[in-house]
Each structure stands twice: as C-alpha cells, then as structure tokens.
Enzyme design. Sequence first.
Site: not given
Length: 485
Positions: A168, A289, A295, A302
């Site tokens: 979970h 970024s 970043k 992704e």
Amino acid sequence: MAKGKINKATPPANRLWGGRFTSGPAEAMARINASIGFDQRLWRQDIAASRAHCRMLIRQKIIPARDGKAILRGLDAVWKEIEGGRFHFRAALEDIHMNVEDRLTTLIGDAGGRLHTARSRNDQVATDFRLWVRDAIDGIEARLRDLQATLIARAREHAATVMPGFTHMQTAQPVTFGHHLLAYVEMFGRDRGRFADARARMNECPLGAAALAGTSFPIDRRMTARDLGFDRPMANSLDAVSDRDFALEFLAAAAIAAGHLSRLAEEMVIFSTERFGFVRLSDAFSTGSSIMPQKRNPDGAELVRAKTGRVIGALIALAVVMKGLPLAYSKDMQEDKEPVFEAADTFALTLEVMTGMVADMSVDAKAMRAAADGAYATATDLADWLVRAGGLTFRQAHHVAGRIVKLAEDRGVRLDAVPLADMQAIEPGIGAEVFKVLGAERSAASRTSEGGTAPRRVRAAIAAAEKRFLAKPGRRGRGKARARR
Ligand code: ARG
C-alpha cells in the site's frame, strides 16, 4: 527506414492492377489507400520473400529460368537502390509490394511481370509482416536481456543493502534492494517467455496461400517456408491471409512488458524524490527546470511510464481492427502495421532508456537503511519473536507488538529505543533478547525462506538468475535462421 521521397502524383490508372479501370482514384482515395508511407519499412522482408518465391518458381519450372535469374538480379538492384537511399517510393503504387515490383519491371522489362505468378499481395504482405515481427521480437528479446543483465549486476552490488519494503506504499517489512531489483528480473524473464512463445507460434509461412484459395500452379510451399526460416507452411490458405493474431500476440507481450517497465519507472520517480532519496539518477538521465535552478527531474523515467500508453494503445487499436472481420483478407488489415511499428519502436526506446538509467543510478544505501530502521518496519519481527520466545499465539503477539509500536510512536522514537521496562509493562514475558530482532538488517537476514529477501538467498537467486536468463542460448530453441538475403 528507407530514405527516398514519396511522389504523390497519381497516374491515370494503376499499371499493376489498372486493366479494368478507366480512371485513377480520387485524391483522397489515393491518400487513404496508400500504405507506402509506413510499409516501406518492410522492404527487406518484401525482397527476401520475393527472392524465395522466385527461386521456388524457377525450381518448379513455373517460370523460365532465364526470366527467374533476371528477376533475382533485378531484386538485388532494387535492394541496393533502397539501401542506398536512391529509391523513389511512389504513393500512386500504394504499397511496398507494388513499388518493388514496378521498379523491378522497369529495370528488367517484361520478365518482371512473372514474379507475381502464383502469388497475391495478400499472402505477400502476411509473409513480409511475419518476417518483420519475428525480427522485431529478436531485437526486443536482446534488449530485455540487457536490462535483466543490468538489474542483476546492480542487485549483486546491493544483495545486502537493506531498505523498507512497501505494501500500500506504506512501510511494511525490511527487504534488500537486491531482492527488489530481482523482482523485476523475474517479470522481464516472463516477458521474454511471452515473446518467445509468440515467436514460436507465428513461425509458419503464409506464402503460397495466394489471394485466399491457394493456387493451381505446382508450387512448393515447403521450399519457400524453409528458405525464409519458417518452421513450416501455414496449413490453411484462408487463415494464412486473414489472421493477424501473431501481431496481436506481439503487441500483447509488449503491452504487458511495457507495464512492467512502467512500474519500474514509477519507482525510479518515487525513489529519486528528495523525500525518499534512495537513488539519484545520473545527469545523463535527468533534466533540469527552465525556471527552478535546483531541480533534477526524472523526465526519462516519467516518459518511460507515459509511453507505455502508446504500447497498450497499439494493442487495443489492432484488436479493434480485427474483431468482426469476415474471412478472408480485407483492407482493414493494412491498419495492422502502424500500431506494431509504433509499439516496437516505443518499447525498444523505453527499454534502452531504462537500462541506461538503472546502470547509471547511484544508490544511497544509508538513506535506505535509515528509512528501514525508522518506520517500525520490524514490528512483524517483534510479533514473530513473541510467538517463538514468549509462547503467545500470533494474534496475541500482533496485539502486543501493536501496543509497543503505539508507545514508540507516541514518544517519537524507534522501536529499538523503547526501554525494556516499558515493553515489560505491556508484556511481562519480554526479555532483553528482543532487541536482537528489532534491527532492520537482522530482520532482512532472517527471511531465509525460499524466494525470500535474506542476503544469502538473494546471492543464490542472483546466481540462479544468471543461469536462467543470461546463459548463451543453445543452438536449438532460439535464433532460427533469419530471412535469407
Ligand atoms: N498494402 C496492403 C496491406 O498492407 C497489401 C495487401 C493488399 N491486398 C489487396 N488485396 N488490396 O494489407
């Protein structure tokens, strides 16, 4: 992919099938009909299959040997033109089959017209496409193996690196990072099995089914099948030209495998967040970024996760095309190629990216260990100990351990920082030996059951995985001869 431009000009009527036509197609009709924009990728397979067909026609004395030889030489010339990027693909000639045949006839004259004896584009395209998918499977198989090899190498480094395991997405029990990586090795192993199964089942040759009914010419289908590396000719001519289940199986295997890849990608995203900090993706597989200088984004992971959508979409697209088609061939089936090409390209790219990412990532074993120690991951070990040492039933032990966890939580301390006296206040039978089972490392090391996470099990699993997945394939079984050129 062959270079060469596509000429959109439409001649009055098609030279290969235009006999009963007085005018050419409407411009939009030509556009919807033509597949050359994508099926030119089949040129190698198309020429290979034509060579096999021609050699058989000569041997069976269906065409004069002299014409047959001219055809073979002409096909060589066409091969060189396409390979060299000098071939002019023409949309008016619809597809790769007619582009090649038309060029052949231009090069060698009327003899070229004999190549299509005892053949149809229906069995031709089914053959070409099987050959293509077979090659694609071999390419993917090699990439999946590379990914497994990389995962196994990283697992060896981290056979004893303790991290929290999750259910979970909540901390569950300590596991080793090596064990975690080996879980993916198993998934990709089954994926390879699915591709291999699909390959074995699809390796039958449609050539000779002709349009749908077979042919009255005395062809030798065994010869062409053998020549092209197929195990045997397909048994039924109607089936041979009208099913694309082999492409669906390929896509299904790819969709399932891409799903596995996507789960791994998702974990890369999670594990590389600053909250987790379990892994750090290399510069080569991260992006910055444009506005936030601090970043490091896991765009590669992704995109692997996202591109899975295309692969699954391709499966759905072709499944929907095929359902409800009557026997035998319908032009609907021309829509089989783009989903397969798209899925094959996308999946191959995502495999390559993921392999590089896993090879390159740095692992913060300290952060993993701290997370495993800090989140009551050994509460089950405490309960198990109460069963073993204290003679409680598991249900009683579960309850006692739960109360001790609550106490630790209330005080904001680790489980092994709860004083013995406080534990004894909850369960008088607890002795100092309990502290031995409260550490994450000890917990992981105790999980020695078959398939469990204990480092010694993981090391054995690594050795076994190398044998099962990385040993060089034998002469039999895999890598049957590729289409002869
Ligand atoms: N371009 C066609 C395809 O991909 C080739 C077969 C065409 N056959 C036909 N009867 N129109 O399916």
